[in-house]
Design a protein around this motif. Structure first.
Motif, PDB file in Angstrom:
ATOM      1  N   LEU A   1      80.732  38.351  49.375  1.00 45.73           N
ATOM      2  CA  LEU A   1      81.985  38.172  50.102  1.00 45.73           C
ATOM      3  C   LEU A   1      82.026  39.028  51.370  1.00 45.73           C
ATOM      4  CD1 LEU A   1      84.623  38.015  47.227  1.00 45.73           C
ATOM      5  CD2 LEU A   1      83.913  36.177  48.731  1.00 45.73           C
ATOM      6  N   ALA A   2      81.520  40.243  51.276  1.00 48.78           N
ATOM      7  CA  ALA A   2      81.514  41.129  52.435  1.00 48.78           C
ATOM      8  C   ALA A   2      80.601  40.578  53.535  1.00 48.78           C
ATOM      9  CB  ALA A   2      81.084  42.527  52.025  1.00 48.78           C
ATOM     10  N   VAL A   3      79.414  40.109  53.157  1.00 52.99           N
ATOM     11  CA  VAL A   3      78.467  39.560  54.133  1.00 52.99           C
ATOM     12  C   VAL A   3      79.036  38.291  54.760  1.00 52.99           C
ATOM     13  CG1 VAL A   3      76.192  38.503  54.400  1.00 52.99           C
ATOM     14  CG2 VAL A   3      76.439  40.612  53.089  1.00 52.99           C
ATOM     15  N   SER A   4      79.618  37.405  53.952  1.00 54.57           N
ATOM     16  CA  SER A   4      80.170  36.166  54.494  1.00 54.57           C
ATOM     17  C   SER A   4      81.376  36.468  55.391  1.00 54.57           C
ATOM     18  CB  SER A   4      80.549  35.202  53.376  1.00 54.57           C
ATOM     19  OG  SER A   4      81.549  35.760  52.555  1.00 54.57           O
ATOM     20  N   PHE A   5      82.196  37.454  55.041  1.00 53.82           N
ATOM     21  CA  PHE A   5      83.328  37.844  55.875  1.00 53.82           C
ATOM     22  C   PHE A   5      82.843  38.369  57.237  1.00 53.82           C
ATOM     23  CE2 PHE A   5      86.328  41.103  57.339  1.00 53.82           C
ATOM     24  CZ  PHE A   5      87.438  40.295  57.556  1.00 53.82           C
ATOM     25  N   LEU A   6      81.796  39.200  57.240  1.00 54.42           N
ATOM     26  CA  LEU A   6      81.241  39.720  58.484  1.00 54.42           C
ATOM     27  C   LEU A   6      80.636  38.603  59.334  1.00 54.42           C
ATOM     28  CD1 LEU A   6      79.564  43.043  57.321  1.00 54.42           C
ATOM     29  CD2 LEU A   6      81.563  42.784  58.788  1.00 54.42           C
ATOM     30  N   LEU A   7      79.992  37.650  58.686  1.00 58.34           N
ATOM     31  CA  LEU A   7      79.395  36.524  59.403  1.00 58.34           C
ATOM     32  C   LEU A   7      80.476  35.666  60.067  1.00 58.34           C
ATOM     33  CD1 LEU A   7      76.823  34.959  60.091  1.00 58.34           C
ATOM     34  CD2 LEU A   7      77.182  33.666  57.988  1.00 58.34           C
ATOM     35  N   VAL A   8      81.500  35.346  59.327  1.00 59.82           N
ATOM     36  CA  VAL A   8      82.595  34.535  59.874  1.00 59.82           C
ATOM     37  C   VAL A   8      83.299  35.293  60.994  1.00 59.82           C
ATOM     38  CG1 VAL A   8      84.850  33.538  59.331  1.00 59.82           C
ATOM     39  CG2 VAL A   8      82.923  33.168  57.798  1.00 59.82           C
ATOM     40  N   THR A   9      83.502  36.581  60.846  1.00 62.01           N
ATOM     41  CA  THR A   9      84.160  37.392  61.868  1.00 62.01           C
ATOM     42  C   THR A   9      83.327  37.437  63.147  1.00 62.01           C
ATOM     43  OG1 THR A   9      85.133  38.746  60.127  1.00 62.01           O
ATOM     44  CG2 THR A   9      85.162  39.646  62.350  1.00 62.01           C
ATOM     45  N   SER A  10      82.032  37.608  63.014  1.00 64.72           N
ATOM     46  CA  SER A  10      81.182  37.676  64.211  1.00 64.72           C
ATOM     47  C   SER A  10      81.119  36.323  64.923  1.00 64.72           C
ATOM     48  CB  SER A  10      79.783  38.172  63.851  1.00 64.72           C
ATOM     49  OG  SER A  10      79.151  37.246  62.990  1.00 64.72           O
ATOM     50  N   VAL A  11      81.103  35.214  64.178  1.00 62.68           N
ATOM     51  CA  VAL A  11      81.100  33.891  64.807  1.00 62.68           C
ATOM     52  C   VAL A  11      82.405  33.654  65.552  1.00 62.68           C
ATOM     53  CG1 VAL A  11      81.125  31.409  64.325  1.00 62.68           C
ATOM     54  CG2 VAL A  11      79.425  32.871  63.223  1.00 62.68           C
ATOM     55  N   LEU A  12      83.512  33.987  64.935  1.00 59.64           N
ATOM     56  CA  LEU A  12      84.803  33.804  65.600  1.00 59.64           C
ATOM     57  C   LEU A  12      84.959  34.718  66.813  1.00 59.64           C
ATOM     58  CD1 LEU A  12      87.211  33.325  62.558  1.00 59.64           C
ATOM     59  CD2 LEU A  12      86.368  31.594  64.146  1.00 59.64           C
ATOM     60  N   ALA A  13      84.442  35.914  66.735  1.00 57.38           N
ATOM     61  CA  ALA A  13      84.506  36.828  67.879  1.00 57.38           C
ATOM     62  C   ALA A  13      83.654  36.316  69.033  1.00 57.38           C
ATOM     63  CB  ALA A  13      84.056  38.223  67.466  1.00 57.38           C
ATOM     64  N   GLY A  14      82.514  35.731  68.730  1.00 60.67           N
ATOM     65  CA  GLY A  14      81.656  35.160  69.770  1.00 60.67           C
ATOM     66  C   GLY A  14      82.299  33.967  70.443  1.00 60.67           C
ATOM     67  N   CYS A  15      83.019  33.150  69.693  1.00 58.63           N
ATOM     68  CA  CYS A  15      83.693  31.984  70.269  1.00 58.63           C
ATOM     69  C   CYS A  15      84.880  32.385  71.130  1.00 58.63           C
ATOM     70  CB  CYS A  15      84.170  31.044  69.160  1.00 58.63           C
ATOM     71  SG  CYS A  15      82.819  30.289  68.244  1.00 58.63           S
ATOM     72  N   ALA A  16      85.479  33.508  70.841  1.00 59.01           N
ATOM     73  CA  ALA A  16      86.681  33.926  71.561  1.00 59.01           C
ATOM     74  C   ALA A  16      86.366  34.781  72.781  1.00 59.01           C
ATOM     75  CB  ALA A  16      87.589  34.705  70.618  1.00 59.01           C
ATOM     76  N   SER A  17      85.098  35.088  73.031  1.00 60.60           N
ATOM     77  CA  SER A  17      84.764  35.953  74.164  1.00 60.60           C
ATOM     78  C   SER A  17      84.961  35.202  75.482  1.00 60.60           C
ATOM     79  CB  SER A  17      83.330  36.457  74.040  1.00 60.60           C
ATOM     80  OG  SER A  17      82.441  35.371  74.150  1.00 60.60           O
ATOM     81  N   HIS A  18      84.988  35.960  76.565  1.00 71.00           N
ATOM     82  CA  HIS A  18      85.182  35.383  77.891  1.00 71.00           C
ATOM     83  C   HIS A  18      83.985  34.527  78.273  1.00 71.00           C
ATOM     84  CE1 HIS A  18      88.786  37.655  78.665  1.00 71.00           C
ATOM     85  NE2 HIS A  18      88.190  38.742  78.204  1.00 71.00           N
ATOM     86  N   PRO A  19      84.173  33.581  79.193  1.00 70.54           N
ATOM     87  CA  PRO A  19      83.042  32.743  79.593  1.00 70.54           C
ATOM     88  C   PRO A  19      81.950  33.562  80.271  1.00 70.54           C
ATOM     89  CG  PRO A  19      84.956  32.295  80.965  1.00 70.54           C
ATOM     90  CD  PRO A  19      85.394  33.229  79.878  1.00 70.54           C
ATOM     91  N   ALA A  20      80.756  33.048  80.197  1.00 71.08           N
ATOM     92  CA  ALA A  20      79.608  33.749  80.768  1.00 71.08           C
ATOM     93  C   ALA A  20      79.749  33.833  82.281  1.00 71.08           C
ATOM     94  CB  ALA A  20      78.331  33.012  80.387  1.00 71.08           C
ATOM     95  N   PRO A  21      79.211  34.890  82.896  1.00 68.09           N
ATOM     96  CA  PRO A  21      79.312  35.022  84.352  1.00 68.09           C
ATOM     97  C   PRO A  21      78.625  33.871  85.094  1.00 68.09           C
ATOM     98  CG  PRO A  21      78.211  36.933  83.396  1.00 68.09           C
ATOM     99  CD  PRO A  21      78.565  36.013  82.287  1.00 68.09           C
ATOM    100  N   GLU A  22      77.651  33.204  84.461  1.00 67.68           N
ATOM    101  CA  GLU A  22      76.953  32.103  85.120  1.00 67.68           C
ATOM    102  C   GLU A  22      77.864  30.904  85.325  1.00 67.68           C
ATOM    103  OE1 GLU A  22      75.528  33.035  81.881  1.00 67.68           O
ATOM    104  OE2 GLU A  22      74.664  34.756  82.881  1.00 67.68           O
ATOM    105  N   LEU A  23      78.929  30.814  84.549  1.00 61.05           N
ATOM    106  CA  LEU A  23      79.805  29.660  84.632  1.00 61.05           C
ATOM    107  C   LEU A  23      80.888  29.829  85.694  1.00 61.05           C
ATOM    108  CD1 LEU A  23      80.215  28.940  80.818  1.00 61.05           C
ATOM    109  CD2 LEU A  23      78.621  27.905  82.429  1.00 61.05           C
TER     110      LEU A  23
END
Length: 89
Positions: A5-27
């Motif tokens: 549960l801890a590993v899956s929670f960390l995985l889901v949190t990191s995926v959601l944090a990556g999706c919510a980050s600002h757009p890349a400077p190249e864009l």
């Protein structure tokens, strides 16, 4: 089970944090200065003659085109003693 549960929670949190980050400077759109710099870099890679390069560079920079060329005096012999403007060369 707690470890799973801890590993899956960390995985889901990191995926959601990556999706919510600002757009890349190249864009983001390039600024006028960045566009001019990229055009100058592309111009330097084109393999133009000196005169053509200087003409196109002046056009990109918005400068008046100066007549760049080599002098008509030819090469100078290193053993020849010549005085230019009161100084030995």
């Amino acid at each position: 089970m707690n470890r799973f549960l801890a590993v899956s929670f960390l995985l889901v949190t990191s995926v959601l944090a990556g999706c919510a980050s600002h757009p890349a400077p190249e864009l983001r759109p390039y600024t006028a200065e960045e566009t001019r710099q990229l055009a100058l870099e592309a111009l330097s890679r084109r393999g133009l003659s000196f005169d053509e390069y200087q003409q196109q560079r002046a056009t990109l920079l918005g400068q008046p085109q100066k007549p760049f060329s080599f002098d008509r005096q030819g090469e100078m012999n290193a053993e020849r003693s010549v005085v230019l403007h009161g100084r030995p060369s």
